[in-house]
Design a protein around this motif. Sequence first.
Motif, PDB file in Angstrom:
ATOM      1  N   MET A   5       0.844  -1.190   0.000  1.00 25.33           N
ATOM      2  CA  MET A   5       0.000   0.000   0.000  1.00 25.33           C
ATOM      3  C   MET A   5       0.881   1.242   0.000  1.00 25.33           C
ATOM      4  O   MET A   5       1.939   1.258   0.619  1.00 25.33           O
ATOM      5  N   THR A   6       0.411   2.253  -0.694  1.00 20.44           N
ATOM      6  CA  THR A   6       1.144   3.504  -0.683  1.00 20.44           C
ATOM      7  C   THR A   6       0.670   4.353   0.485  1.00 20.44           C
ATOM      8  O   THR A   6      -0.431   4.140   1.022  1.00 20.44           O
ATOM      9  N   PHE A   7       1.469   5.303   0.874  1.00 21.23           N
ATOM     10  CA  PHE A   7       1.158   6.162   1.995  1.00 21.23           C
ATOM     11  C   PHE A   7      -0.166   6.894   1.759  1.00 21.23           C
ATOM     12  O   PHE A   7      -0.397   7.464   0.709  1.00 21.23           O
ATOM     13  N   GLY A   8      -1.055   6.850   2.743  1.00 19.44           N
ATOM     14  CA  GLY A   8      -2.332   7.549   2.657  1.00 19.44           C
ATOM     15  C   GLY A   8      -3.450   6.762   2.007  1.00 19.44           C
ATOM     16  O   GLY A   8      -4.586   7.207   1.983  1.00 19.44           O
ATOM     17  N   GLN A   9      -3.148   5.596   1.470  1.00 22.37           N
ATOM     18  CA  GLN A   9      -4.179   4.790   0.827  1.00 22.37           C
ATOM     19  C   GLN A   9      -4.957   4.022   1.891  1.00 22.37           C
ATOM     20  O   GLN A   9      -4.372   3.404   2.778  1.00 22.37           O
ATOM     21  N   LYS A  10      -6.269   4.087   1.820  1.00 22.84           N
ATOM     22  CA  LYS A  10      -7.096   3.366   2.777  1.00 22.84           C
ATOM     23  C   LYS A  10      -7.200   1.902   2.375  1.00 22.84           C
ATOM     24  O   LYS A  10      -7.283   1.577   1.191  1.00 22.84           O
ATOM     25  N   GLN A  11      -7.189   1.059   3.382  1.00 26.22           N
ATOM     26  CA  GLN A  11      -7.301  -0.374   3.134  1.00 26.22           C
ATOM     27  C   GLN A  11      -8.763  -0.725   2.874  1.00 26.22           C
ATOM     28  O   GLN A  11      -9.652  -0.299   3.606  1.00 26.22           O
ATOM     29  N   PHE A  12      -9.019  -1.503   1.827  1.00 26.05           N
ATOM     30  CA  PHE A  12     -10.368  -1.942   1.499  1.00 26.05           C
ATOM     31  C   PHE A  12     -10.729  -3.133   2.369  1.00 26.05           C
ATOM     32  O   PHE A  12     -10.018  -4.124   2.409  1.00 26.05           O
ATOM     33  N   ILE A  13     -11.844  -3.013   3.090  1.00 30.82           N
ATOM     34  CA  ILE A  13     -12.332  -4.111   3.920  1.00 30.82           C
ATOM     35  C   ILE A  13     -13.705  -4.501   3.389  1.00 30.82           C
ATOM     36  O   ILE A  13     -14.676  -3.757   3.564  1.00 30.82           O
ATOM     37  N   PRO A  14     -13.806  -5.659   2.723  1.00 28.96           N
ATOM     38  CA  PRO A  14     -15.088  -6.058   2.139  1.00 28.96           C
ATOM     39  C   PRO A  14     -16.106  -6.402   3.225  1.00 28.96           C
ATOM     40  O   PRO A  14     -15.754  -6.932   4.272  1.00 28.96           O
ATOM     41  N   THR A  15     -17.355  -6.076   2.962  1.00 26.17           N
ATOM     42  CA  THR A  15     -18.439  -6.438   3.873  1.00 26.17           C
ATOM     43  C   THR A  15     -19.506  -7.173   3.068  1.00 26.17           C
ATOM     44  O   THR A  15     -19.784  -6.814   1.919  1.00 26.17           O
ATOM     45  N   PRO A  16     -20.112  -8.195   3.654  1.00 27.94           N
ATOM     46  CA  PRO A  16     -21.128  -8.949   2.921  1.00 27.94           C
ATOM     47  C   PRO A  16     -22.402  -8.130   2.765  1.00 27.94           C
ATOM     48  O   PRO A  16     -22.683  -7.246   3.575  1.00 27.94           O
ATOM     49  N   PRO A  17     -23.190  -8.414   1.730  1.00 25.26           N
ATOM     50  CA  PRO A  17     -24.451  -7.696   1.549  1.00 25.26           C
ATOM     51  C   PRO A  17     -25.452  -8.062   2.636  1.00 25.26           C
ATOM     52  O   PRO A  17     -25.378  -9.149   3.216  1.00 25.26           O
TER      53      PRO A  17
END
Length: 88
Positions: A5-17
């Motif tokens: 990840m680059t600096f300042g990039q938010k981590q994607f956390i998947p959530t179920p529908p």
Amino acid sequence: MSTAMTFGQKQFIPTPPDKGSFPLDHEGLCKKSMTKYMKCLFSNNSDNSMCRDEAKDYLACRMEHNLMAKEDWSKLGFKELGLNEKDK
């Protein structure tokens, strides 16, 4: 593919529908009721209104085995069922 990840990039956390997706029945706990429902659909030219009992049995099985969230029958389209109908 890089996972860095680059600096300042938010981590994607998947959530179920909330609705529309549920776990597969890998152990075949509800296979009998699912097969009965599918045969009913096939026999009735995919008219699901003819297979309401089979659909309810299948959904009840899934709820009993925690393969889907327990829901009120009215939220699953079974509003018009009589009060003396066996609650599965």
